[in-house]
Structures are given as C-alpha cells and as structure tokens.
Scaffold this motif. Structure first.
Motif, PDB file in Angstrom:
ATOM      1  N   ILE A   1      35.182  42.490  42.179  1.00  0.00           N
ATOM      2  CA  ILE A   1      36.420  42.043  41.460  1.00  0.00           C
ATOM      3  C   ILE A   1      36.222  40.563  41.687  1.00  0.00           C
ATOM      4  O   ILE A   1      36.145  40.205  42.655  1.00  0.00           O
ATOM      5  CB  ILE A   1      37.736  42.603  41.775  1.00  0.00           C
TER       6      ILE A   1
ATOM      7  N   GLN B   1      34.672  50.290  39.655  1.00  0.00           N
ATOM      8  CA  GLN B   1      35.223  49.312  38.808  1.00  0.00           C
ATOM      9  C   GLN B   1      34.468  48.001  39.024  1.00  0.00           C
ATOM     10  O   GLN B   1      34.628  47.538  39.972  1.00  0.00           O
ATOM     11  CB  GLN B   1      36.679  49.332  38.931  1.00  0.00           C
TER      12      GLN B   1
ATOM     13  N   ILE C   1      35.243  44.566  37.545  1.00  0.00           N
ATOM     14  CA  ILE C   1      36.602  43.954  36.855  1.00  0.00           C
ATOM     15  C   ILE C   1      36.535  42.479  37.181  1.00  0.00           C
ATOM     16  O   ILE C   1      36.242  41.914  38.290  1.00  0.00           O
ATOM     17  CB  ILE C   1      37.785  44.477  37.624  1.00  0.00           C
ATOM     18  N   ASN C   2      36.917  41.806  36.193  1.00  0.00           N
ATOM     19  CA  ASN C   2      37.195  40.174  36.175  1.00  0.00           C
ATOM     20  C   ASN C   2      36.157  39.385  36.596  1.00  0.00           C
ATOM     21  O   ASN C   2      36.627  38.331  37.365  1.00  0.00           O
ATOM     22  CB  ASN C   2      38.550  40.042  36.662  1.00  0.00           C
TER      23      ASN C   2
ATOM     24  N   SER D   1      35.726  46.289  32.960  1.00  0.00           N
ATOM     25  CA  SER D   1      36.851  45.557  32.414  1.00  0.00           C
ATOM     26  C   SER D   1      37.200  43.973  32.711  1.00  0.00           C
ATOM     27  O   SER D   1      37.197  43.847  33.807  1.00  0.00           O
ATOM     28  CB  SER D   1      38.199  46.649  32.586  1.00  0.00           C
TER      29      SER D   1
ATOM     30  N   ARG E   1      35.170  48.537  44.314  1.00  0.00           N
ATOM     31  CA  ARG E   1      35.787  47.749  43.237  1.00  0.00           C
ATOM     32  C   ARG E   1      34.890  46.370  43.516  1.00  0.00           C
ATOM     33  O   ARG E   1      34.961  45.877  44.389  1.00  0.00           O
ATOM     34  CB  ARG E   1      37.095  47.397  43.063  1.00  0.00           C
TER      35      ARG E   1
ATOM     36  N   ASN F   1      36.473  43.192  27.647  1.00  0.00           N
ATOM     37  CA  ASN F   1      35.318  42.150  28.270  1.00  0.00           C
ATOM     38  C   ASN F   1      35.281  41.130  27.158  1.00  0.00           C
ATOM     39  O   ASN F   1      35.700  41.677  26.041  1.00  0.00           O
ATOM     40  CB  ASN F   1      34.263  42.872  28.335  1.00  0.00           C
TER      41      ASN F   1
END
Length: 255
Positions: free
Chosen positions: A51, A76, A78-79, A102, A49, A128
């Motif tokens: 992040i 993933q 993410i953010n 995402s 991930r 997004n």
C-alpha cells in the motif's frame, strides 16, 4: 522505509523470502527502483497488502520491482506509484492469482508493467490511473497470460490508454477475461504484438480497441457492456460482481 541511492525502499531481497499476512506501507525509493520491495531472488507474497509505496524520480516498480521470481496470491496492491509499473514492474517471472490492483498510478502500466513473463489469473485491476504517455493499466512488452480476470473502471489522462496496452514486442494470451467500463473505451490495444490465444473473453470496445478480436471468435463477446457491479470486497479479494443482466454469465470456457 526510504532509500536514496539504492533499490528497495522497504525490502531488498536477493535470497528466498516469504511474506504472509503482512503489510508493506508508505515506503519509497527516491532515485532507484522498487518503492516497496525490490526482488532479485525468490519472493512469495500471500494474504498481504502492498500500500502507498512509490518509486520516485521517474523510476519503476512503485509497489514491487521484480527481477527474479515473484509469486503473489490473495493479496492487494493498492495506491502505489511509479513511472512504469505503479503496482508491479516485472522484469523476471511473475505468477499472480486471486489478487487486486487498485488505485495505483504510473505513466505506463499503472497496475502492472510486464517486461518479461507474467501470468495473471482470478484477479481484478480496477481504478488505476495512467497519467499520460502511452499508458495502459497493464502494459505488456513481454509474454503475458491473463485468465479469469477483470480490467474495469481504470482511468487515463492525456493521450493514454486506460485498459490493456501491448507493444509490438508483446505476446498475449487472453482467456475468460472481462475488459470493460474503462475510460474512453480504450479497453484493449494491440500495437503490433502477437495474440496467441483469445478464448471466451468479453471486451466492451470494438475494432482496434478490442485487441483486434472479432465478435464471436473463439467464444468471445465484443462490443457489449459487461454490466459489472462496483468494486467490493467479496469472499476473498476485491472484485466486480456480474449483475443479473451481464452478457458474461455462463459464457466462460468451463474447461
């Protein structure tokens, strides 16, 4: 990690690096590219991930900036945030499979900004944010192949495109892919680039915001709601399942 006058807030790679079952979290590059990772070597990311990393001061590649060879699987993104390429900015070779973008944000390419050669398959880009500018959750100026993937529920700000945007220099191959339920229905905009393949896709918007693909062309469905379930964790990365009423069911190219 935080880097000032150099690249790679968390990791700077010029060699051969594999990250497996790892997390790259809350790193930043304040004046250069690659908030989480800057790669100019060979990087493989699996089961991991990326992040809440950022490339600040209008720089590129919030999660990862790739100038080498990057392979991402079962991960993933993410953010993360940047000017271009909130999740990943690609200026090299990128192969991404079974992964999710995402909650990333950028002026252009909130999920992925492709400026060289990228392949995205069996992946989801959802939620997004393109804040303003031309935008696009995927912004393509290079050669891009998107297969068996979903772009949905992405958001655009003032004057932006929330789905896939391709510039005049881009080359796009789109296959077995769903693009729908994005804000303002600007699902796929081709601004003079080349569509090299357009097989068995579902694009909710029509006309110019369907990348110019005609309904029924090569098995594609244009202008219909894909009927997607909310983003959820399934057997692997986060995905949008097809509801029982989805027109996409059994409409992909099985070959």
């Amino acid at each position: 990690g935080k880097i000032g006058d150099d690249t790679g807030g968390g990791i700077l790679n010029y060699g051969d690096l594999t990250l497996d079952n790892s997390q790259i979290i809350s790193n930043s590059a304040t004046t250069q590219n690659g908030g989480g990772i800057y790669n100019d070597g060979k990087l493989t990311v699996t089961n991991s991930r990326i992040i809440s990393n950022s490339a600040q001061s209008n720089n590129d590649g919030g999660g990862i900036y790739n100038a080498g060879t990057l392979t991402v699987g079962n991960s993933q993104i993410i953010n993360n945030g940047a000017k271009n390429g909130g999740g990943i900015y690609n200026a090299g070779l990128l192969d991404m499979t079974n992964s999710t973008f995402s909650g990333n944000s950028a002026l252009n390419g909130s999920g992925l900004y492709n400026n060289d050669t990228s392949s995205v398959s069996n992946s989801t880009l959802s939620g997004n944010l393109v804040s303003y500018g031309i935008g696009g959750t995927i912004f393509n100026t290079g050669t891009l192949t998107v297969t068996n993937s979903t772009l949905s529920a992405n958001i655009s700000g003032l004057g932006g495109y929330s789905g896939l945007y391709q510039s005049s220099s881009g080359k796009l191959a789109l296959r077995n892919t769903i693009i729908g339920d994005n804000e303002v229905n600007d699902d796929c905009v081709n601004d003079g680039g080349t569509i090299t393949s357009q097989t068995n896709n579902l694009i909710e918007s029509s006309g110019a915001t369907a990348c110019g693909i005609a309904n029924g062309a090569n098995g594609s469905i244009i202008g219909q709601d894909p009927a997607l379930a909310p983003l959820a964790i399934g057997n692997g990365p986060q995905t949008h399942a097809l509801l029982a009423t989805s027109p996409a069911i059994d409409k992909g190219d099985a070959a």
